[in-house]
Design a protein around this motif. Structure first.
Motif, PDB file in Angstrom:
ATOM      1  N   GLY A  31       0.906  -1.347   0.120  1.00  0.00           N
ATOM      2  CA  GLY A  31       0.007  -0.016   0.001  1.00  0.00           C
ATOM      3  C   GLY A  31       0.928   1.404  -0.041  1.00  0.00           C
ATOM      4  N   ASN A  32       0.379   2.276   0.583  1.00  0.00           N
ATOM      5  CA  ASN A  32       0.668   3.504   0.526  1.00  0.00           C
ATOM      6  C   ASN A  32       1.693   3.722   1.886  1.00  0.00           C
ATOM      7  N   THR A  33       3.096   3.715   1.590  1.00  0.00           N
ATOM      8  CA  THR A  33       3.776   3.660   2.699  1.00  0.00           C
ATOM      9  C   THR A  33       4.961   4.735   2.881  1.00  0.00           C
ATOM     10  N   SER A  34       4.793   5.693   1.737  1.00  0.00           N
ATOM     11  CA  SER A  34       5.910   6.746   1.693  1.00  0.00           C
ATOM     12  C   SER A  34       5.323   8.065   2.576  1.00  0.00           C
ATOM     13  N   LEU A  35       6.174   8.612   3.554  1.00  0.00           N
ATOM     14  CA  LEU A  35       5.903   9.633   4.064  1.00  0.00           C
ATOM     15  C   LEU A  35       6.453  10.952   3.644  1.00  0.00           C
ATOM     16  N   ALA A  36       6.787  10.929   2.348  1.00  0.00           N
ATOM     17  CA  ALA A  36       7.427  12.128   1.449  1.00  0.00           C
ATOM     18  C   ALA A  36       6.314  13.336   1.804  1.00  0.00           C
ATOM     19  N   GLN A  37       5.072  13.184   1.500  1.00  0.00           N
ATOM     20  CA  GLN A  37       4.566  14.408   1.566  1.00  0.00           C
ATOM     21  C   GLN A  37       3.501  14.017   2.729  1.00  0.00           C
ATOM     22  N   SER A  38       3.724  14.451   3.580  1.00  0.00           N
ATOM     23  CA  SER A  38       2.858  14.073   4.986  1.00  0.00           C
ATOM     24  C   SER A  38       2.622  15.224   5.905  1.00  0.00           C
ATOM     25  N   ASP A  39       1.542  14.898   6.851  1.00  0.00           N
ATOM     26  CA  ASP A  39       1.291  15.897   8.041  1.00  0.00           C
ATOM     27  C   ASP A  39       1.493  15.405   9.307  1.00  0.00           C
ATOM     28  N   VAL A  40       2.784  14.921   9.233  1.00  0.00           N
ATOM     29  CA  VAL A  40       3.444  14.561  10.602  1.00  0.00           C
ATOM     30  C   VAL A  40       4.695  15.484  10.655  1.00  0.00           C
ATOM     31  N   PRO A  41       4.749  16.420  11.096  1.00  0.00           N
ATOM     32  CA  PRO A  41       6.159  17.192  11.136  1.00  0.00           C
ATOM     33  C   PRO A  41       7.080  16.499  11.727  1.00  0.00           C
ATOM     34  N   ASP A  42       8.543  16.857  11.789  1.00  0.00           N
ATOM     35  CA  ASP A  42       9.431  16.222  12.474  1.00  0.00           C
ATOM     36  C   ASP A  42       9.752  16.456  13.860  1.00  0.00           C
ATOM     37  N   SER A  43       8.864  17.315  14.407  1.00  0.00           N
ATOM     38  CA  SER A  43       8.792  17.771  15.913  1.00  0.00           C
ATOM     39  C   SER A  43       7.685  17.126  16.553  1.00  0.00           C
ATOM     40  N   HIS A  44       6.675  16.359  15.582  1.00  0.00           N
ATOM     41  CA  HIS A  44       5.710  15.370  16.241  1.00  0.00           C
ATOM     42  C   HIS A  44       6.231  14.255  17.252  1.00  0.00           C
ATOM     43  N   TRP A  45       5.475  14.273  18.542  1.00  0.00           N
ATOM     44  CA  TRP A  45       5.990  13.598  19.513  1.00  0.00           C
ATOM     45  C   TRP A  45       6.290  11.859  19.200  1.00  0.00           C
TER      46      TRP A  45
END
Length: 189
Positions: free
Chosen positions: A67-81
């Motif tokens: 399935g879709n497993t690439s976080l290239a464009q995502s809504d999870v910022p690097d600072s997310h816990w």
């Protein structure tokens, strides 16, 4: 059922989850996708040397092509816990991004996502050729999940393996939210 009855809180990898306040797990009737990723990552990946399941069946994150497993464009910022946990869970194919390539970390984790996650784990563990489509279009439908729905197979597999139960005789509860206890009980089975 309490968390302590299900998993040893003295395990350093489990206790880290609690000590870092990632989850106030026993008081939550439902968890979101971030919390699910953190919990799954700790239970399956954090201590691979101690995980029989991991050693026997899992490849390192990024090895799955499901399935879709690439976080290239995502809504999870690097600072997310839960950034690392989300990357591990998505990279391993256990949790997926939606069609918009978003993880939606604060979205409640539903039985729909739960049975899909369990199906992905079973496909990795059991390795039977028909497992991914065994029940599709066959069997009794539920009022909220008919046998032609894409998640029907996942729900039936999870039921067959004793990982989930329908909420009633004709209701699966596909859109109901999942608690941390539900996830722990299934993964510890």
């Amino acid at each position: 059922t309490t968390v302590e009855e299900l998993i040893p809180l003295t395990n350093p990898h489990i206790s880290r989850l609690f000590n870092d306040n990632y989850l106030e797990i026993e008081s939550k009737a439902e968890i979101n996708r971030s919390e699910t990723a953190a919990l799954v990552t700790v239970l399956l990946f954090d201590d691979p040397g101690q995980s029989e399941l991991f050693n026997a069946y899992f490849q390192p994150p990024g090895q799955f092509q499901s399935g879709n497993t690439s976080l290239a464009q995502s809504d999870v910022p690097d600072s997310h816990w839960a950034n690392d946990a989300i990357h591990s869970a998505v990279g391993s194919g256990i949790l997926e991004l939606d069609a918009d390539n978003l993880f939606r970390p604060e979205q409640p984790f539903t039985r729909l996502g739960f049975v899909y996650m369990l199906q992905e784990l079973l496909l990795t563990i059991v390795k039977e050729p028909d497992l991914g489509s065994r029940y599709f279009g066959r069997g009794e439908s539920f009022s909220d999940l008919n046998s032609s729905h894409w998640a029907y197979n996942a729900a039936r597999l999870a039921m067959d393996y004793g990982l989930v139960q329908p909420l009633g005789p004709s209701v699966f509860g596909i859109n109901e939210n999942v608690s941390a206890i539900d996830v722990i009980e299934a993964l510890e089975s």
